[in-house]
Design a protein around this motif. Structure first.
Motif, PDB file in Angstrom:
ATOM      1  N   ASN A 114       9.471 -13.202  -6.314  1.00 61.18           N
ATOM      2  CA  ASN A 114      10.779 -13.480  -5.722  1.00 61.18           C
ATOM      3  C   ASN A 114      11.874 -13.026  -6.680  1.00 61.18           C
ATOM      4  OD1 ASN A 114      10.757 -15.453  -7.731  1.00 61.18           O
ATOM      5  ND2 ASN A 114      10.310 -17.114  -6.317  1.00 61.18           N
ATOM      6  N   SER A 115      13.112 -13.317  -6.334  1.00 55.38           N
ATOM      7  CA  SER A 115      14.221 -12.863  -7.177  1.00 55.38           C
ATOM      8  C   SER A 115      14.244 -13.554  -8.528  1.00 55.38           C
ATOM      9  CB  SER A 115      15.554 -13.096  -6.452  1.00 55.38           C
ATOM     10  OG  SER A 115      15.752 -14.477  -6.179  1.00 55.38           O
ATOM     11  N   ALA A 116      13.479 -14.655  -8.679  1.00 53.55           N
ATOM     12  CA  ALA A 116      13.361 -15.331  -9.968  1.00 53.55           C
ATOM     13  C   ALA A 116      12.187 -14.802 -10.777  1.00 53.55           C
ATOM     14  CB  ALA A 116      13.208 -16.841  -9.765  1.00 53.55           C
ATOM     15  N   GLY A 117      11.464 -13.799 -10.238  1.00 48.55           N
ATOM     16  CA  GLY A 117      10.337 -13.215 -10.948  1.00 48.55           C
ATOM     17  C   GLY A 117       9.075 -14.042 -10.888  1.00 48.55           C
ATOM     18  N   VAL A 118       9.018 -15.036  -9.999  1.00 43.11           N
ATOM     19  CA  VAL A 118       7.856 -15.917  -9.882  1.00 43.11           C
ATOM     20  C   VAL A 118       6.928 -15.390  -8.790  1.00 43.11           C
ATOM     21  CG1 VAL A 118       7.077 -18.273  -9.417  1.00 43.11           C
ATOM     22  CG2 VAL A 118       9.230 -17.884 -10.636  1.00 43.11           C
ATOM     23  N   ARG A 119       5.642 -15.334  -9.089  1.00 44.54           N
ATOM     24  CA  ARG A 119       4.673 -14.801  -8.125  1.00 44.54           C
ATOM     25  C   ARG A 119       4.646 -15.637  -6.854  1.00 44.54           C
ATOM     26  NH1 ARG A 119      -1.101 -15.255  -7.496  1.00 44.54           N
ATOM     27  NH2 ARG A 119      -1.233 -16.608  -9.336  1.00 44.54           N
ATOM     28  N   ARG A 120       4.702 -14.950  -5.700  1.00 49.42           N
ATOM     29  CA  ARG A 120       4.738 -15.640  -4.415  1.00 49.42           C
ATOM     30  C   ARG A 120       3.620 -15.153  -3.482  1.00 49.42           C
ATOM     31  NH1 ARG A 120       8.482 -15.953  -0.951  1.00 49.42           N
ATOM     32  NH2 ARG A 120       7.539 -14.782   0.732  1.00 49.42           N
ATOM     33  N   THR A 121       2.689 -14.352  -3.980  1.00 46.26           N
ATOM     34  CA  THR A 121       1.549 -13.889  -3.195  1.00 46.26           C
ATOM     35  C   THR A 121       0.290 -13.958  -4.054  1.00 46.26           C
ATOM     36  OG1 THR A 121       1.753 -11.570  -3.875  1.00 46.26           O
ATOM     37  CG2 THR A 121       3.019 -12.264  -1.931  1.00 46.26           C
ATOM     38  N   ASP A 122      -0.844 -13.747  -3.422  1.00 45.45           N
ATOM     39  CA  ASP A 122      -2.074 -13.579  -4.181  1.00 45.45           C
ATOM     40  C   ASP A 122      -2.014 -12.241  -4.910  1.00 45.45           C
ATOM     41  OD1 ASP A 122      -3.214 -15.982  -3.285  1.00 45.45           O
ATOM     42  OD2 ASP A 122      -3.853 -15.028  -1.424  1.00 45.45           O
ATOM     43  N   LYS A 123      -2.852 -12.075  -5.888  1.00 47.41           N
ATOM     44  CA  LYS A 123      -2.894 -10.828  -6.638  1.00 47.41           C
ATOM     45  C   LYS A 123      -3.788  -9.816  -5.933  1.00 47.41           C
ATOM     46  CE  LYS A 123      -1.895 -12.872 -11.157  1.00 47.41           C
ATOM     47  NZ  LYS A 123      -2.337 -13.047 -12.565  1.00 47.41           N
ATOM     48  N   GLY A 124      -3.426  -8.525  -6.056  1.00 49.28           N
ATOM     49  CA  GLY A 124      -4.185  -7.456  -5.444  1.00 49.28           C
ATOM     50  C   GLY A 124      -4.282  -6.264  -6.372  1.00 49.28           C
ATOM     51  N   ASP A 125      -4.622  -5.100  -5.797  1.00 48.71           N
ATOM     52  CA  ASP A 125      -4.756  -3.894  -6.608  1.00 48.71           C
ATOM     53  C   ASP A 125      -3.493  -3.041  -6.496  1.00 48.71           C
ATOM     54  OD1 ASP A 125      -4.891  -2.764  -4.095  1.00 48.71           O
ATOM     55  OD2 ASP A 125      -7.070  -2.500  -4.141  1.00 48.71           O
ATOM     56  N   LEU A 126      -3.586  -1.805  -6.940  1.00 46.72           N
ATOM     57  CA  LEU A 126      -2.416  -0.918  -6.961  1.00 46.72           C
ATOM     58  C   LEU A 126      -1.957  -0.526  -5.559  1.00 46.72           C
ATOM     59  CD1 LEU A 126      -3.340   1.439  -9.948  1.00 46.72           C
ATOM     60  CD2 LEU A 126      -1.603  -0.368  -9.901  1.00 46.72           C
ATOM     61  N   ASN A 127      -2.773  -0.781  -4.546  1.00 44.17           N
ATOM     62  CA  ASN A 127      -2.388  -0.469  -3.166  1.00 44.17           C
ATOM     63  C   ASN A 127      -1.553  -1.577  -2.527  1.00 44.17           C
ATOM     64  OD1 ASN A 127      -3.775   2.039  -3.122  1.00 44.17           O
ATOM     65  ND2 ASN A 127      -5.723   0.965  -2.771  1.00 44.17           N
ATOM     66  N   MET A 128      -1.317  -2.638  -3.247  1.00 40.33           N
ATOM     67  CA  MET A 128      -0.559  -3.761  -2.704  1.00 40.33           C
ATOM     68  C   MET A 128       0.880  -3.349  -2.413  1.00 40.33           C
ATOM     69  SD  MET A 128      -0.367  -7.609  -4.197  1.00 40.33           S
ATOM     70  CE  MET A 128       0.102  -8.957  -3.126  1.00 40.33           C
ATOM     71  N   LYS A 129       1.399  -3.766  -1.269  1.00 38.52           N
ATOM     72  CA  LYS A 129       2.753  -3.437  -0.846  1.00 38.52           C
ATOM     73  C   LYS A 129       3.634  -4.688  -0.870  1.00 38.52           C
ATOM     74  CE  LYS A 129       1.598   0.825   0.124  1.00 38.52           C
ATOM     75  NZ  LYS A 129       2.047   1.956  -0.728  1.00 38.52           N
ATOM     76  N   CYS A 130       4.828  -4.543  -1.416  1.00 42.18           N
ATOM     77  CA  CYS A 130       5.835  -5.617  -1.405  1.00 42.18           C
ATOM     78  C   CYS A 130       7.091  -5.004  -0.802  1.00 42.18           C
ATOM     79  CB  CYS A 130       6.089  -6.144  -2.810  1.00 42.18           C
ATOM     80  SG  CYS A 130       4.608  -6.779  -3.662  1.00 42.18           S
ATOM     81  N   ASN A 131       7.338  -5.273   0.461  1.00 46.45           N
ATOM     82  CA  ASN A 131       8.391  -4.576   1.202  1.00 46.45           C
ATOM     83  C   ASN A 131       9.795  -4.995   0.809  1.00 46.45           C
ATOM     84  OD1 ASN A 131       6.466  -3.144   2.728  1.00 46.45           O
ATOM     85  ND2 ASN A 131       6.216  -4.891   4.111  1.00 46.45           N
ATOM     86  N   GLU A 132       9.958  -6.203   0.270  1.00 49.51           N
ATOM     87  CA  GLU A 132      11.306  -6.677  -0.066  1.00 49.51           C
ATOM     88  C   GLU A 132      11.236  -7.672  -1.206  1.00 49.51           C
ATOM     89  OE1 GLU A 132      13.226  -9.234   2.771  1.00 49.51           O
ATOM     90  OE2 GLU A 132      11.312  -9.816   3.669  1.00 49.51           O
ATOM     91  N   LEU A 133      12.361  -7.815  -1.891  1.00 55.80           N
ATOM     92  CA  LEU A 133      12.483  -8.837  -2.932  1.00 55.80           C
ATOM     93  C   LEU A 133      13.065 -10.082  -2.272  1.00 55.80           C
ATOM     94  CD1 LEU A 133      12.233  -9.512  -5.985  1.00 55.80           C
ATOM     95  CD2 LEU A 133      14.626  -8.844  -6.199  1.00 55.80           C
ATOM     96  N   VAL A 134      12.229 -11.069  -2.031  1.00 60.06           N
ATOM     97  CA  VAL A 134      12.667 -12.292  -1.364  1.00 60.06           C
ATOM     98  C   VAL A 134      13.492 -13.136  -2.325  1.00 60.06           C
ATOM     99  CG1 VAL A 134      11.913 -14.382  -0.171  1.00 60.06           C
ATOM    100  CG2 VAL A 134      10.627 -12.258   0.115  1.00 60.06           C
ATOM    101  N   ARG A 135      14.623 -13.610  -1.841  1.00 63.07           N
ATOM    102  CA  ARG A 135      15.547 -14.335  -2.722  1.00 63.07           C
ATOM    103  C   ARG A 135      15.159 -15.801  -2.872  1.00 63.07           C
ATOM    104  NH1 ARG A 135      19.841 -14.444  -5.574  1.00 63.07           N
ATOM    105  NH2 ARG A 135      21.203 -16.250  -5.646  1.00 63.07           N
TER     106      ARG A 135
END
Length: 311
Positions: A114-135
């Motif tokens: 998130n915008s605070a730099g705290v992980r908000r998903t499970d971990k994945g590999d280099l193919n992982m997609k994060c479409n937006e920075l959630v605030r």
């Protein structure tokens, strides 16, 4: 002549040293500062990004600087030693010093933050997609102070924390939405929607990070800006602090993130529901079978009666 030249050289060195000592970042003791053409220029350690020392440094740049500092230690690390490094990692920051939505480590493991730099998903590999920075629009802080002999009122605690956050961390009072006190617990709410945040407003995630470091005795401010928490001119010692992050969108954790205890409870509940449904079905079938046997028996007796009445 040579002695005069030497004296002049010494004076120049002293002046240069004094100028360098006066060149520092008043809001970040991890910054690298130097005097250039009479101006004090400060950059973030680990990224060399130019800093605005009149306000708080973005959390992403602070984390990079901390990682750089830790890696600079000369003490050998144990071969199989490990630490919980989920909170502190070497982040990817954009040109403004903000976190990029996707973060990865050196083992090609990636996750979304998130915008605070705290992980908000499970971990994945280099193919992982994060479409937006959630605030992160709401930060919930909970603290516990050490045992005291003299009691404190809620208004005294609230006023002290509000003044501290406004003055030390430069946060506008409208973003401090609650300060509650029930001895020995203290609760603070910081809320900041993106639509309410002006250009000059510090981010609540940065405020929470500076505040947490102060409480932990690892201040980001220089030593001459000492941290002190007082209520009615008496020091208040905090022994525990927890920071919760609430985003504009719910986090995307799977069952993998649940603890073993929670998973066990979920399994027990599911099994109880399945067993209950099974017992209900079996019971209804048994009752239905009894009713059918009774009906067949009654029909047989009625037929016998009819045959007996026929002359």
């Amino acid at each position: 002549m040579e002695s005069a030249f030497g004296a002049a050289l010494v004076l120049m060195l002293v002046a240069t040293s004094a100028a360098q000592n006066d060149c520092f970042c008043p809001t970040n003791n991890l910054a690298s500062c130097s005097s250039e053409s009479g101006s004090c220029i400060c950059t973030a350690r680990g990224s060399n990004q130019r800093l605005d020392c009149s306000t708080l440094t973005p959390k992403c740049l602070l984390m990079k600087a901390e990682i750089k500092t830790k890696r600079g230690r000369s003490f050998p690390r144990p071969e199989h030693g490990f630490v919980d490094n989920d909170g502190l990692y070497n982040p990817e920051c954009d040109a403004m010093g903000f976190f990029k939505a996707r973060q990865c480590n050196q083992t090609d493991t990636c996750w979304c933050v998130n915008s605070a730099g705290v992980r908000r998903t499970d971990k994945g590999d280099l193919n992982m997609k994060c479409n937006e920075l959630v605030r992160t629009s709401w930060i919930y802080i909970e603290m516990k102070h050490k045992e005291r002999k003299t009691p404190l009122s809620e208004s005294e605690v609230a006023n002290s924390f509000r003044q501290l956050i406004e003055n030390r961390y430069m946060l506008h009072p409208k973003f401090i939405t609650a300060v509650e006190y029930k001895e020995p617990l203290i609760h603070i709410d910081l809320k900041q929607n993106i639509s309410d945040k002006s250009y000059g407003d510090v981010d609540i995630a940065d405020v929470a990070y500076y505040f947490e470091k102060d409480i932990q005795g690892k201040p980001i401010f220089p030593p001459d800006n000492m941290f002190g928490l007082y209520v009615n001119d008496e020091p208040l010692d905090i022994e525990e602090i927890l920071v919760y992050y609430v985003d504009d969108k719910p986090p995307e954790f799977s069952m993998q993130r649940l603890t073993a205890g929670i998973i066990a409870v979920v399994v027990v509940v599911v099994l109880a529901i399945v067993i209950g449904i099974t017992v209900l079905v079996v019971t209804r079938r048994r009752k239905t079978g009894k009713y059918e046997k009774v009906e067949i028996k009654e029909m047989g007796e009625m037929r016998k009666g009819q045959h007996a009445q026929v002359p």
